[in-house]
Design an enzyme around this catalytic site. Structure first.
Site, PDB file in Angstrom:
ATOM      1  NE  ARG A 167     -18.129  15.401  18.133  1.00  0.00           N
ATOM      2  CZ  ARG A 167     -17.473  14.451  17.491  1.00  0.00           C
ATOM      3  NH1 ARG A 167     -16.659  13.636  18.165  1.00  0.00           N
ATOM      4  NH2 ARG A 167     -17.619  14.286  16.191  1.00  0.00           N
ATOM      5  CE  LYS A 186     -21.463  14.254  17.768  1.00  0.00           C
ATOM      6  NZ  LYS A 186     -22.103  15.035  16.698  1.00  0.00           N
ATOM      7  CG  HIS A 220     -18.459  22.667  18.521  1.00  0.00           C
ATOM      8  ND1 HIS A 220     -18.473  21.589  19.373  1.00  0.00           N
ATOM      9  CD2 HIS A 220     -18.716  22.177  17.282  1.00  0.00           C
ATOM     10  CE1 HIS A 220     -18.755  20.497  18.689  1.00  0.00           C
ATOM     11  NE2 HIS A 220     -18.892  20.825  17.422  1.00  0.00           N
ATOM     12  NE  ARG A 252     -15.481  18.751  16.945  1.00  0.00           N
ATOM     13  CZ  ARG A 252     -14.936  17.541  16.802  1.00  0.00           C
ATOM     14  NH1 ARG A 252     -13.904  17.192  17.549  1.00  0.00           N
ATOM     15  NH2 ARG A 252     -15.398  16.702  15.902  1.00  0.00           N
ATOM     16  CG  HIS A 277     -15.697  15.431  11.439  1.00  0.00           C
ATOM     17  ND1 HIS A 277     -15.392  16.690  10.988  1.00  0.00           N
ATOM     18  CD2 HIS A 277     -16.421  15.618  12.573  1.00  0.00           C
ATOM     19  CE1 HIS A 277     -15.893  17.592  11.812  1.00  0.00           C
ATOM     20  NE2 HIS A 277     -16.519  16.959  12.780  1.00  0.00           N
ATOM     21  CE1 TYR A 280     -10.992  10.978   6.291  1.00  0.00           C
ATOM     22  CE2 TYR A 280     -12.353   9.846   7.886  1.00  0.00           C
ATOM     23  CZ  TYR A 280     -12.177  10.860   6.964  1.00  0.00           C
ATOM     24  OH  TYR A 280     -13.201  11.726   6.734  1.00  0.00           O
TER      25      TYR A 280
END
Length: 317
Positions: A168, A192, A263, A266, A289, A298
């Site tokens: 980002r 984030k 983006h 990205r 994400h 993950y």
């Protein structure tokens, strides 16, 4: 009923190898279920048939041997190809409805234990895959900065890192010198929710950062000190707004007609990795994400595995 649908003039042609035959048999079972159990109309069944046969043809051409519980990446790549072929957002949404219903049926019928289509969310309003740049368009954009001035050297490195790591723009401008582990080939990103992640970068990005550190950053910093990697004038960190403006200028210089945003790179990073064959869960981890599913799915992907996937599938790895 399913037999007649499969041989209607609107159905796509499928080469009759064993995997294709298996898929058409499963599609028949699903269509018969929709007819008998759900009572769907003939026109709706024909629409489902066309969409599912198109997916079966895609699987056949890509060497997929029947449906599996690991088909999430295949499904996403199919949707990306539909978009690249010019299929509109509503038509792609219809395809996804058919595919999700098909895989849900396979789980219900105990053919599969898990539903790989669950990871693909259907927006409540319109279904729109993000616009992406082709590999050639990305190459033109990355070559646009004049890499002799300090600013051009910096911009070249920023664009390369943005695409190499799928960052980002806020993550890019907040990178600190200590976050770039060039010998190990990765950057540490604060995403984030202040969540850290490790993202591999390829040879091009490493070389661009090194060149910037040797020939650009000191001239931009002057007598000032700063922990941030990418600096504007007088040693101040680059802002998101300033980078957006630079990106638009470079997109124009590169002759790109598409609207290019941070983006865009990205999304291009993710699409190019997936189209190259990278594992969807690894790409999700590199993107940071956590809302597609739980982060627990993950945890088996190690840093070394991420670096290998990036090196193998990223166009500039």
């Amino acid at each position: 009923m399913g037999e007649s649908l499969r041989h209607s003039k609107t159905a796509v042609h499928i080469a009759m190898n064993p995997s294709a035959l298996e898929m058409t048999a499963l599609i028949d079972r699903f269509l018969n279920y929709l007819l008998v159990e759900k009572g769907l109309s003939q026109s709706t069944l024909e629409s489902y048939s066309r969409d599912l046969l198109r997916f079966a043809d895609f699987m056949d051409r890509n060497g997929c041997r029947g449906v599996t519980e690991e088909d999430t990446a295949v499904l996403l790549k199919h949707l990306i190809q539909l978009r690249n072929e010019g299929l509109g957002a509503r038509s792609r949404a219809r395809h996804l409805v058919a595919l999700r219903g098909f895989y849900r049926f396979l789980v219900q019928d105990k053919i599969l234990a898990l539903d790989p289509a669950k990871l693909l969310d259907m927006p409540k309003t319109t279904f729109k895959l993000p616009d992406v740049l082709s590999v050639e368009e990305v190459r033109c954009l990355l070559n646009a900065p004049h890499a002799r001035s300090p600013q051009g050297i910096r911009d070249s490195a920023m664009l390369e890192v943005l695409y190499a790591a799928g960052l980002r723009v806020s993550e890019l401008v907040r990178l600190k010198i200590q976050d770039a582990h060039l010998d190990a080939g990765f950057v540490r990103v604060l995403g984030k929710g202040s969540k850290e992640r490790i993202v591999p970068i390829g040879q091009y990005a490493r070389e661009k950062i090194l060149f910037y550190l040797e020939h650009g950053r000191g001239r931009l910093a002057r007598e000032h000190t700063s922990p941030y990697l990418f600096l504007a004038r007088a040693g101040r960190p680059m802002t998101r707004q300033a980078f957006w403006k630079l990106l638009r200028q470079y997109a124009t210089k590169a002759g790109l007609i598409k609207t290019v945003t941070p983006h865009s790179l990205r999304h291009s990073f993710a699409s190019h990795l997936l189209e190259g064959g990278a594992d969807l869960r690894a790409v999700q981890l590199m993107l940071g994400h956590a809302d597609i599913s739980t982060t627990q799915i993950y945890t088996h992907v190690t840093k070394d595995r991420l670096k290998e996937l990036h090196r193998k599938f990223h166009p500039r790895g």
